[in-house]
Design a protein around this motif. Structure first.
Motif, mmCIF file in Angstrom:
data_model
loop_
_atom_site.group_PDB
_atom_site.id
_atom_site.type_symbol
_atom_site.label_atom_id
_atom_site.label_comp_id
_atom_site.label_asym_id
_atom_site.label_seq_id
_atom_site.Cartn_x
_atom_site.Cartn_y
_atom_site.Cartn_z
ATOM 1 N N LEU A 1 3.727 4.989 3.811
ATOM 2 C CA LEU A 1 2.647 4.330 3.957
ATOM 3 C C LEU A 1 1.196 4.953 3.779
ATOM 4 C CD1 LEU A 1 3.499 1.689 6.451
ATOM 5 C CD2 LEU A 1 3.006 0.467 3.607
ATOM 6 N N PRO A 2 -0.121 4.564 4.391
ATOM 7 C CA PRO A 2 -0.941 5.727 4.550
ATOM 8 C C PRO A 2 -0.861 6.462 4.907
ATOM 9 C CG PRO A 2 -1.737 3.575 2.586
ATOM 10 C CD PRO A 2 -0.523 3.788 3.430
ATOM 11 N N VAL A 3 -1.606 6.728 5.538
ATOM 12 C CA VAL A 3 -2.308 7.317 6.761
ATOM 13 C C VAL A 3 -3.725 7.206 7.233
ATOM 14 C CG1 VAL A 3 -0.858 9.295 7.514
ATOM 15 C CG2 VAL A 3 -2.702 9.832 6.313
ATOM 16 N N ASN A 4 -4.487 7.735 8.868
ATOM 17 C CA ASN A 4 -5.574 6.982 8.226
ATOM 18 C C ASN A 4 -7.199 7.707 9.192
ATOM 19 O OD1 ASN A 4 -7.228 4.474 7.309
ATOM 20 N ND2 ASN A 4 -7.216 3.760 9.699
ATOM 21 N N ARG A 5 -8.127 8.491 8.671
ATOM 22 C CA ARG A 5 -9.009 9.414 9.587
ATOM 23 C C ARG A 5 -10.137 8.175 9.425
ATOM 24 N NH1 ARG A 5 -6.978 13.799 10.276
ATOM 25 N NH2 ARG A 5 -5.018 14.492 9.942
ATOM 26 N N LEU A 6 -10.561 9.260 10.658
ATOM 27 C CA LEU A 6 -12.671 8.250 10.963
ATOM 28 C C LEU A 6 -13.103 8.550 10.072
ATOM 29 C CD1 LEU A 6 -12.489 8.200 14.980
ATOM 30 C CD2 LEU A 6 -12.101 5.771 12.907
ATOM 31 N N LYS A 7 -14.086 8.339 9.027
ATOM 32 C CA LYS A 7 -15.114 8.324 8.495
ATOM 33 C C LYS A 7 -15.909 9.676 9.146
ATOM 34 C CE LYS A 7 -18.367 6.952 4.599
ATOM 35 N NZ LYS A 7 -18.987 5.849 4.309
ATOM 36 N N LEU A 8 -16.079 8.830 10.066
ATOM 37 C CA LEU A 8 -16.849 9.874 11.005
ATOM 38 C C LEU A 8 -17.049 11.500 10.885
ATOM 39 C CD1 LEU A 8 -19.831 9.532 12.193
ATOM 40 C CD2 LEU A 8 -18.633 9.086 14.568
ATOM 41 N N ASP A 9 -15.424 11.681 11.173
ATOM 42 C CA ASP A 9 -15.135 12.997 11.502
ATOM 43 C C ASP A 9 -14.330 13.295 11.247
ATOM 44 O OD1 ASP A 9 -14.112 11.849 13.355
ATOM 45 O OD2 ASP A 9 -14.420 13.234 15.496
ATOM 46 N N GLY A 10 -12.817 12.945 10.862
ATOM 47 C CA GLY A 10 -12.001 13.258 10.454
ATOM 48 C C GLY A 10 -10.912 12.698 11.175
ATOM 49 N N SER A 11 -11.277 12.360 12.581
ATOM 50 C CA SER A 11 -10.337 11.820 13.737
ATOM 51 C C SER A 11 -9.073 11.004 13.177
ATOM 52 C CB SER A 11 -10.566 11.138 14.303
ATOM 53 O OG SER A 11 -11.619 11.973 15.222
ATOM 54 N N LEU A 12 -7.771 11.662 13.768
ATOM 55 C CA LEU A 12 -6.705 10.311 12.823
ATOM 56 C C LEU A 12 -6.873 9.438 13.770
ATOM 57 C CD1 LEU A 12 -4.637 11.185 10.702
ATOM 58 C CD2 LEU A 12 -2.864 10.884 12.698
ATOM 59 N N HIS A 13 -6.737 7.762 13.263
ATOM 60 C CA HIS A 13 -7.207 7.216 13.477
ATOM 61 C C HIS A 13 -5.905 5.877 12.946
ATOM 62 C CE1 HIS A 13 -9.628 4.267 15.229
ATOM 63 N NE2 HIS A 13 -8.901 2.201 14.248
ATOM 64 N N ASP A 14 -5.515 4.756 14.098
ATOM 65 C CA ASP A 14 -4.148 3.441 13.863
ATOM 66 C C ASP A 14 -4.433 3.342 12.925
ATOM 67 O OD1 ASP A 14 -2.756 3.847 16.362
ATOM 68 O OD2 ASP A 14 -5.052 3.318 16.995
ATOM 69 N N PRO B 1 0.788 -1.311 -0.021
ATOM 70 C CA PRO B 1 -0.315 0.057 -0.285
ATOM 71 C C PRO B 1 0.838 0.796 0.321
ATOM 72 C CG PRO B 1 0.216 -0.972 2.294
ATOM 73 C CD PRO B 1 0.444 -1.837 1.407
ATOM 74 N N ALA B 2 2.012 1.295 0.117
ATOM 75 C CA ALA B 2 2.620 2.094 0.190
ATOM 76 C C ALA B 2 2.743 3.155 -1.215
ATOM 77 C CB ALA B 2 4.638 2.206 0.622
ATOM 78 N N ARG B 3 2.955 4.224 -1.525
ATOM 79 C CA ARG B 3 3.037 5.347 -2.435
ATOM 80 C C ARG B 3 4.185 5.830 -3.097
ATOM 81 N NH1 ARG B 3 -2.812 4.758 -0.727
ATOM 82 N NH2 ARG B 3 -3.748 3.686 -1.896
ATOM 83 N N ARG B 4 4.091 6.368 -4.284
ATOM 84 C CA ARG B 4 5.464 7.196 -4.376
ATOM 85 C C ARG B 4 4.494 8.419 -4.734
ATOM 86 N NH1 ARG B 4 9.814 4.644 -5.407
ATOM 87 N NH2 ARG B 4 9.737 2.724 -6.686
ATOM 88 N N SER B 5 5.164 9.476 -3.044
ATOM 89 C CA SER B 5 4.252 10.720 -2.913
ATOM 90 C C SER B 5 4.677 11.033 -2.236
ATOM 91 C CB SER B 5 2.869 10.000 -2.783
ATOM 92 O OG SER B 5 2.594 9.930 -1.751
ATOM 93 N N PRO B 6 4.644 12.999 -1.725
ATOM 94 C CA PRO B 6 5.834 13.931 -1.010
ATOM 95 C C PRO B 6 4.821 13.759 0.268
ATOM 96 C CG PRO B 6 3.488 14.812 -2.875
ATOM 97 C CD PRO B 6 4.323 13.265 -3.403
#
Length: 414
Positions: free
Chosen positions: A400-413, A180-185
């Motif tokens: 690797l990506p980061v994760n946010r909750l769909k409900l309110d955008g909080s950063l998640h593990d 899931p890693a992506r080449r991006s800044p």
């Protein structure tokens, strides 16, 4: 040692390799890749470790390990332990080459015909998952990790990104080298919904068991996304489907919470791919809170250190389940296979096939056949390094990506 070089290349993804050379011209290799932080460990090696190696006795593996670990005031952590791992693995490679033996012979010899490997079957929905399972079975896999998309979420860990899916932050939508890693800044941002996941996962495993029967070993990775009580619920809900293991059910920093998970489910638990030392496992072993050790050679201080961890685990009937996706280079995978062939408490080995470009750079001797991996019988690790091929693949940042909750955008593990 007369020379030590830190090599960075990106044949499909980024790798950091240490090359040591003795005065007799014998060369050893070690993997120091830390996904998304590759240049940090390359700098640690090049600036702080390499100068300490020149002139040291290549045979003094244990003393060198202690020198790099105990001799530094700042211990542990993924960067330090990956650097130590690279040195340790390269020294074992040299020692085995000088002995004219495959490395596993120096670790006690064969304990099995080969290392049972599991592959990664995934799909955005159940029909696509079934296609992936069949394709992996056709390739010879006899155990599979199962990951699927979740209704309502555009992308999910462990599932191939769609060519048309949005990833945010201007990143490319294409996965790189099956990860899931992506080449991006900057890292892509993904959404997460725990309740939807907990509803969906048992349905997926019910469907897989109904289609493929009770014998196929099935694994699943929760990827540190659950609270202890959520993890306990998932483990209990998956009991009817007889998982080989449930992996990384809750963030690994607070290992004590696994007591609650263990109280509520008999589903076997695997954890540790983000652990770096034997100290991370002490309470888990002594209270028998897990069933499989996930640390790779690359991030746990090398062959010397992981052998200690696995010997400690064996006292409590806990087995190995070494991390082995494509963010571990062929050098790191080869080291895991030599260790896995030798130790008594081997369990299973994760195996994602590297890209053709990666294999052209590293030229591994290990082979996969009938569900088993074998490290090869040539001297040393059985991995080389082609400088010309490596030069054709310069380093490019990838995250690797980061994760946010769909409900309110909080950063998640993640």
């Amino acid at each position: 040692m007369v020379s030590a070089e830190v090599l960075v290349t990106s044949p499909g993804r980024n790798f950091v390799t240490l090359r040591l050379r003795t005065e007799d011209g014998v060369v050893g290799f070690g993997d120091a890749t830390v996904n998304g932080r590759e240049l940090a460990v390359a700098s640690y090696l090049g600036d702080h470790v390499v100068p300490l190696l020149i002139g040291r006795d290549a045979h003094a593996i244990e003393d060198t390990w202690q020198y790099l670990y105990r001799g530094a005031y700042w211990r542990r952590g993924p960067i330090t332990m990956a650097a130590i791992a690279a040195v340790d693995t390269a020294l074992w490679d040299i020692k085995a080459k000088l002995a004219g033996l495959p490395l596993y012979q120096l670790l006690g010899g064969r304990s099995r015909r080969g290392c049972l490997a599991y592959g990664h079957a995934s799909g955005r929905d159940i029909p696509e998952l079934f296609d992936s399972i069949r394709a992996h079975l056709d390739q010879g896999y006899r155990a599979l990790r199962i990951q699927t998309g979740i209704p309502g979420l555009d992308s999910v860990y462990g599932v191939a990104a769609s060519a048309n899916s949005a990833v945010g932050n201007g990143g490319s939508t294409a996965r790189y080298d099956h990860e899931p890693a992506r080449r991006s800044p900057a890292p892509a941002e993904e959404e997460w919904d725990t309740r939807a996941y907990l509803r969906h996962a048992p349905r997926v495993f019910e469907a897989v068991r109904n289609e493929f029967g009770p014998e196929l070993p099935l694994l699943h990775d929760a990827h540190h996304r659950l609270t202890p009580i959520q993890a306990a619920r998932l483990g209990k809900d998956l009991e009817p489907y007889d998982l080989f293991w449930l992996e990384d059910v809750t963030p690994a920093e607070n290992t004590a919470v696994l007591r609650r998970v263990r109280e509520h489910t008999t589903t076997p638990l695997a954890i540790g791919e983000v652990f770096n030392t034997i100290w991370d496992y002490r309470a888990l072993f002594e209270e028998q809170l897990i069933d499989y050790v996930r640390s790779p050679v690359t991030h746990a201080g090398g062959i010397t250190a992981l052998r200690r961890i696995l010997d400690y685990a064996s006292v409590y009937q806990i087995k190995s389940g070494v991390h082995g996706p494509t963010d571990i280079s062929p050098v790191g995978l080869a080291a895991a296979l030599h260790l896995g062939i030798a130790v008594a408490n081997f369990g299973i080995q994760e195996y994602m096939k590297h890209s053709a470009a990666t294999d052209q750079v590293f030229r591994p001797a290990y082979r996969f056949s009938e569900g088993l991996l074998n490290p090869g019988d040539g001297p040393g690790l059985g991995v080389d390094y082609d400088d010309e091929a490596a030069t054709a693949h310069p380093y490019t940042p990838a995250y690797l990506p980061v994760n946010r909750l769909k409900l309110d955008g909080s950063l998640h593990d993640w």
